[in-house]
Design an enzyme around this catalytic site. Sequence first.
Site, mmCIF file in Angstrom:
data_model
loop_
_atom_site.group_PDB
_atom_site.id
_atom_site.type_symbol
_atom_site.label_atom_id
_atom_site.label_comp_id
_atom_site.label_asym_id
_atom_site.label_seq_id
_atom_site.Cartn_x
_atom_site.Cartn_y
_atom_site.Cartn_z
ATOM 1 N N HIS A 47 -1.305 2.403 13.483
ATOM 2 C CA HIS A 47 -1.771 2.513 12.101
ATOM 3 C C HIS A 47 -3.025 3.347 11.938
ATOM 4 O O HIS A 47 -3.434 3.610 10.793
ATOM 5 C CB HIS A 47 -1.977 1.113 11.517
ATOM 6 C CG HIS A 47 -0.684 0.399 11.276
ATOM 7 N ND1 HIS A 47 0.000 -0.255 12.277
ATOM 8 C CD2 HIS A 47 0.079 0.275 10.161
ATOM 9 C CE1 HIS A 47 1.114 -0.770 11.783
ATOM 10 N NE2 HIS A 47 1.186 -0.465 10.505
ATOM 11 N N VAL A 48 -3.638 3.789 13.033
ATOM 12 C CA VAL A 48 -4.773 4.704 12.888
ATOM 13 C C VAL A 48 -4.326 5.984 12.185
ATOM 14 O O VAL A 48 -5.119 6.657 11.521
ATOM 15 C CB VAL A 48 -5.396 5.017 14.272
ATOM 16 C CG1 VAL A 48 -4.479 5.878 15.121
ATOM 17 C CG2 VAL A 48 -6.759 5.695 14.106
ATOM 18 N N THR A 100 4.594 9.651 1.988
ATOM 19 C CA THR A 100 4.847 9.069 3.304
ATOM 20 C C THR A 100 4.198 9.945 4.359
ATOM 21 O O THR A 100 4.290 11.178 4.279
ATOM 22 C CB THR A 100 6.344 8.922 3.622
ATOM 23 O OG1 THR A 100 6.500 8.544 4.994
ATOM 24 C CG2 THR A 100 7.125 10.193 3.369
ATOM 25 N N MET A 105 3.873 7.668 15.025
ATOM 26 C CA MET A 105 4.772 7.123 14.015
ATOM 27 C C MET A 105 5.785 8.171 13.550
ATOM 28 O O MET A 105 5.786 9.310 14.012
ATOM 29 C CB MET A 105 3.967 6.591 12.833
ATOM 30 C CG MET A 105 3.276 5.266 13.122
ATOM 31 S SD MET A 105 2.376 4.651 11.665
ATOM 32 C CE MET A 105 2.149 2.940 12.143
ATOM 33 N N GLY A 106 6.619 7.774 12.607
ATOM 34 C CA GLY A 106 7.617 8.686 12.071
ATOM 35 C C GLY A 106 8.956 8.048 11.786
ATOM 36 O O GLY A 106 9.840 8.670 11.209
ATOM 37 N N GLU A 147 8.089 7.222 17.604
ATOM 38 C CA GLU A 147 8.446 5.806 17.774
ATOM 39 C C GLU A 147 9.947 5.545 17.687
ATOM 40 O O GLU A 147 10.454 4.554 18.221
ATOM 41 C CB GLU A 147 7.731 4.950 16.727
ATOM 42 C CG GLU A 147 8.113 5.265 15.294
ATOM 43 C CD GLU A 147 7.334 4.477 14.264
ATOM 44 O OE1 GLU A 147 6.553 3.588 14.677
ATOM 45 O OE2 GLU A 147 7.476 4.743 13.062
ATOM 46 N N ARG A 152 -2.475 6.135 9.613
ATOM 47 C CA ARG A 152 -2.416 5.885 8.174
ATOM 48 C C ARG A 152 -3.795 5.781 7.538
ATOM 49 O O ARG A 152 -3.932 5.909 6.322
ATOM 50 C CB ARG A 152 -1.688 4.564 7.898
ATOM 51 C CG ARG A 152 -0.233 4.528 8.261
ATOM 52 C CD ARG A 152 0.388 3.253 7.702
ATOM 53 N NE ARG A 152 1.784 3.121 8.018
ATOM 54 C CZ ARG A 152 2.765 3.748 7.384
ATOM 55 N NH1 ARG A 152 2.490 4.575 6.395
ATOM 56 N NH2 ARG A 152 4.020 3.559 7.738
ATOM 57 N N ASP A 179 5.369 10.132 7.178
ATOM 58 C CA ASP A 179 6.489 10.547 8.024
ATOM 59 C C ASP A 179 7.096 11.883 7.603
ATOM 60 O O ASP A 179 7.854 12.484 8.367
ATOM 61 C CB ASP A 179 7.588 9.484 8.006
ATOM 62 C CG ASP A 179 7.093 8.130 8.483
ATOM 63 O OD1 ASP A 179 6.123 8.085 9.261
ATOM 64 O OD2 ASP A 179 7.668 7.104 8.048
ATOM 65 N N GLY A 191 4.442 1.765 2.969
ATOM 66 C CA GLY A 191 3.274 1.882 3.836
ATOM 67 C C GLY A 191 2.135 2.599 3.142
ATOM 68 O O GLY A 191 2.350 3.475 2.307
#
Length: 349
Positions: free
Chosen positions: A278-279, A125, A169-170, A222, A281, A127, A10
């Site tokens: 994705h905001v 990442t 995310m995560g 998520e 990222r 995450d 990603g």
Amino acid sequence: MRLGILTGGGDCPGLNAVIRAVVLTGKAAHGDDAMGFLDGWKGVLEDSAQFLGEERCRDIMPVGGTILGTSRPNPFAVDGGPDQVVATLAARGVDALVAIGGEDTLGVAHRLGAHGVRVVGVPKTIDNDLAGTEVTFGFDTAVQIATDAVDRLRTTAESHHRVIVCEVMGRHAGWIATHAGMAGGAAEILIPEVPFDLDVVCRRLRDRHAGGQFSSVVVVSEGAVPAPGPDAESARRATSSSSVDAFGHARLGGIGTWLADEIERRIGFEARVTTLGHVQRGGTPTAFDRVLATRFGVAAVAAVHDGAFGTMVALQAGEIVRVPLATAAAGAKTVDLALYRDVAGVFLG
């Protein structure tokens, strides 16, 4: 030397800062030139690359994403993939490869060492789930974006007396949810490491309402799941996906929508969901991520010239160190439960 660079997995704020640091440090300190492979391991498999000069990289540090592009192919899932990687690097005259990525990208890098590829890893990442380093660049930016979102959601929740669920995310680690939820003062923080009891969540939201708090923000990772039972099965059906990438990872998402629907159905409070997606990222990296990414890039060049192949640069106790790539590939780093329960947990409900 000729340095190869790739960014895999990603995209992540700070990738360009690492590329810049590797190119400029290699040139200034050692007279190295650099070649960037496009779209991660795909570029090595397909021999798609471009030379990276100083002018191309000098001003890219504040730019989000990666100028090299990224993707998720796995050379070990392609017939003859490892041999093709070796052949491409030899044909391009690459003396050493700097692989910038997460568990999957660096796992491939580790396995390629057995095929003679001289590689140094850089941990990336949002995450923050990569073992061997206290923090990965990109995480700080993602947390700041999520925290800003929680702050904004709080005001609209208060205006409408709503429960707003914010899905972040995560994957299977709840670092973003824990930090953003704590920083944003969320009423509930739900993470993959601790399956949640929805009845308890609803009771605490109801208690807040009875105590005069007529709005709540729930931050959910998520990958969070309910405790085993009917709720877990219901959530699984609502969030399951048959889509997997080359490393076998299923696409996650949807737990926020399921959770908001269940909260409204069970306790009658109007509930809404916001999925940040994705905001988290995208956009400009924070100063912390720019500095950490730059430190990693400089350290990666030093590791190459020290012959420390098969290692990953990492942050430990504020210092940049080298750890075996095998450490990064060994499994995900999950949330410190003392942080989740004894710090963040004090303020929940």
